[in-house]
Scaffold this active site. Sequence first.
Site, PDB file in Angstrom:
ATOM      1  N   ARG A 171       1.182 -12.571 -18.234  1.00  0.00           N
ATOM      2  CA  ARG A 171       1.172 -11.108 -18.237  1.00  0.00           C
ATOM      3  C   ARG A 171       2.282 -10.637 -19.177  1.00  0.00           C
ATOM      4  O   ARG A 171       3.279 -11.332 -19.392  1.00  0.00           O
ATOM      5  CB  ARG A 171       1.422 -10.550 -16.834  1.00  0.00           C
ATOM      6  CG  ARG A 171       0.382 -10.961 -15.800  1.00  0.00           C
ATOM      7  CD  ARG A 171       0.749 -10.396 -14.424  1.00  0.00           C
ATOM      8  NE  ARG A 171      -0.252 -10.717 -13.429  1.00  0.00           N
ATOM      9  CZ  ARG A 171      -0.202 -11.761 -12.607  1.00  0.00           C
ATOM     10  NH1 ARG A 171       0.810 -12.612 -12.701  1.00  0.00           N
ATOM     11  NH2 ARG A 171      -1.157 -11.976 -11.709  1.00  0.00           N
ATOM     12  N   LYS A 197       3.994 -11.696 -10.257  1.00  0.00           N
ATOM     13  CA  LYS A 197       3.869 -10.531  -9.388  1.00  0.00           C
ATOM     14  C   LYS A 197       4.372 -10.866  -7.990  1.00  0.00           C
ATOM     15  O   LYS A 197       4.152 -11.960  -7.494  1.00  0.00           O
ATOM     16  CB  LYS A 197       2.412 -10.084  -9.310  1.00  0.00           C
ATOM     17  CG  LYS A 197       1.962  -9.206 -10.467  1.00  0.00           C
ATOM     18  CD  LYS A 197       0.574  -8.664 -10.201  1.00  0.00           C
ATOM     19  CE  LYS A 197       0.150  -7.678 -11.279  1.00  0.00           C
ATOM     20  NZ  LYS A 197      -1.212  -7.139 -11.014  1.00  0.00           N
ATOM     21  N   HIS A 272      -3.265  -7.732 -22.645  1.00  0.00           N
ATOM     22  CA  HIS A 272      -4.096  -8.331 -21.605  1.00  0.00           C
ATOM     23  C   HIS A 272      -5.279  -9.092 -22.206  1.00  0.00           C
ATOM     24  O   HIS A 272      -5.812 -10.021 -21.576  1.00  0.00           O
ATOM     25  CB  HIS A 272      -4.605  -7.276 -20.627  1.00  0.00           C
ATOM     26  CG  HIS A 272      -5.119  -7.861 -19.351  1.00  0.00           C
ATOM     27  ND1 HIS A 272      -4.281  -8.297 -18.352  1.00  0.00           N
ATOM     28  CD2 HIS A 272      -6.377  -8.133 -18.937  1.00  0.00           C
ATOM     29  CE1 HIS A 272      -5.004  -8.799 -17.366  1.00  0.00           C
ATOM     30  NE2 HIS A 272      -6.268  -8.709 -17.697  1.00  0.00           N
ATOM     31  N   ARG A 275      -4.380 -12.630 -22.417  1.00  0.00           N
ATOM     32  CA  ARG A 275      -4.525 -13.307 -21.120  1.00  0.00           C
ATOM     33  C   ARG A 275      -5.991 -13.656 -20.855  1.00  0.00           C
ATOM     34  O   ARG A 275      -6.318 -14.759 -20.417  1.00  0.00           O
ATOM     35  CB  ARG A 275      -3.983 -12.385 -20.024  1.00  0.00           C
ATOM     36  CG  ARG A 275      -3.967 -12.956 -18.613  1.00  0.00           C
ATOM     37  CD  ARG A 275      -3.115 -12.026 -17.757  1.00  0.00           C
ATOM     38  NE  ARG A 275      -3.277 -12.210 -16.330  1.00  0.00           N
ATOM     39  CZ  ARG A 275      -2.612 -13.107 -15.605  1.00  0.00           C
ATOM     40  NH1 ARG A 275      -1.767 -13.930 -16.196  1.00  0.00           N
ATOM     41  NH2 ARG A 275      -2.786 -13.186 -14.303  1.00  0.00           N
ATOM     42  N   HIS A 298      -2.882 -15.799 -10.039  1.00  0.00           N
ATOM     43  CA  HIS A 298      -3.761 -14.914  -9.279  1.00  0.00           C
ATOM     44  C   HIS A 298      -3.663 -15.229  -7.790  1.00  0.00           C
ATOM     45  O   HIS A 298      -3.679 -16.398  -7.399  1.00  0.00           O
ATOM     46  CB  HIS A 298      -5.226 -15.089  -9.709  1.00  0.00           C
ATOM     47  CG  HIS A 298      -5.550 -14.418 -11.000  1.00  0.00           C
ATOM     48  ND1 HIS A 298      -6.610 -14.794 -11.799  1.00  0.00           N
ATOM     49  CD2 HIS A 298      -4.957 -13.378 -11.648  1.00  0.00           C
ATOM     50  CE1 HIS A 298      -6.650 -14.019 -12.870  1.00  0.00           C
ATOM     51  NE2 HIS A 298      -5.665 -13.157 -12.799  1.00  0.00           N
ATOM     52  N   TYR A 307     -13.013 -14.030 -15.399  1.00  0.00           N
ATOM     53  CA  TYR A 307     -12.862 -14.605 -16.729  1.00  0.00           C
ATOM     54  C   TYR A 307     -13.842 -15.749 -16.996  1.00  0.00           C
ATOM     55  O   TYR A 307     -13.870 -16.275 -18.109  1.00  0.00           O
ATOM     56  CB  TYR A 307     -11.437 -15.146 -16.898  1.00  0.00           C
ATOM     57  CG  TYR A 307     -10.367 -14.100 -16.773  1.00  0.00           C
ATOM     58  CD1 TYR A 307     -10.225 -13.097 -17.734  1.00  0.00           C
ATOM     59  CD2 TYR A 307      -9.484 -14.101 -15.708  1.00  0.00           C
ATOM     60  CE1 TYR A 307      -9.240 -12.140 -17.628  1.00  0.00           C
ATOM     61  CE2 TYR A 307      -8.483 -13.142 -15.585  1.00  0.00           C
ATOM     62  CZ  TYR A 307      -8.375 -12.173 -16.551  1.00  0.00           C
ATOM     63  OH  TYR A 307      -7.397 -11.217 -16.452  1.00  0.00           O
TER      64      TYR A 307
END
Length: 324
Positions: A171, A197, A272, A275, A298, A307
Amino acid sequence: MGQGAELVVAGEGGAVSLLGDARFQQLAAVPAELEWFANLDNPRTRRAYQGDLKEFMVFVGIALPEQFRGVTRAHVLAWRESLEQRGLHGASIRRKLAALSSLYEYLCDRQAVTHNPVKGVKRPRVDTYEGKTPALADGQARQLLDAPDGSTLKGKRDRAILAVLLYHGLRRAELCALDVGDLQERRGVKHLRIQGKGGKLRYVPLHPSAAARVEDYLALAGHAGDKSRALFRALRNARDDGRLSDKGVYSNVVLHYGRPLGFTNLPLFGPHAMRATAATNALEHGADIAKVQEWLGHANIQTTRIYDRRQTRPEDSPTFKVAY
């Protein structure tokens, strides 16, 4: 109590409390609300949540942290309606409600309140842009990797940045947060130590091509031994810590090199997309989807599946099986 004390603000413009003073006469003296705020480790989350909760305090008329305990579901519904009337994007409203809900979950755990008044308050639906973000083809990714001028400091830095993004699927905030000391060796293999995150830590093996570019950049930049400082630094208009900003990565690196290649004509092209490209490429070359989930940081594998475009590749379409 440190930064948490910033949460104590009076209603702006002399706002009249909707709660009523009588409701607070029996409240406990210990402000668990400040403890919750102080426990937010991520500075970006702290800043965002602080702003969101200050807005709510002004709206309801809260002057002391303990007064959060008098909030009811009706107050939350009224606030959500006012946010909608202001025309805020659904994602912004969801974040503000999430900030308030996070506080009340903590208060419930501390038994400072009996329930979370945000629970059951409907949050606006928002489109996810994960699946809409373009993934570059292999040739396009190579063009972008080779676009910066490798003879200058900016070019060497940007070549390293694009390689770290395209080979590891970071990210943008994760890339900006990297320190020199986050380049680590584990079991004889160079890794990136990534703060993801929610403060989640993960280690990702450093691709040899990216490693060579990072080493080339550090050799010219001269801060390879500065382990506790930023890896990627701004070359002008730097912040106090010299760290390259999110905006700098977006405007001065990704868009700067993508525009001459025509990539900015792609919808939602930006960091992004790097990514999405990394994830799509890894899956198409046989990477296990559970490993890709862990690699990307994730929390839910369903996000990773967005994806996985192996079943929709244009070259596999029956269109190209038709022959006359």
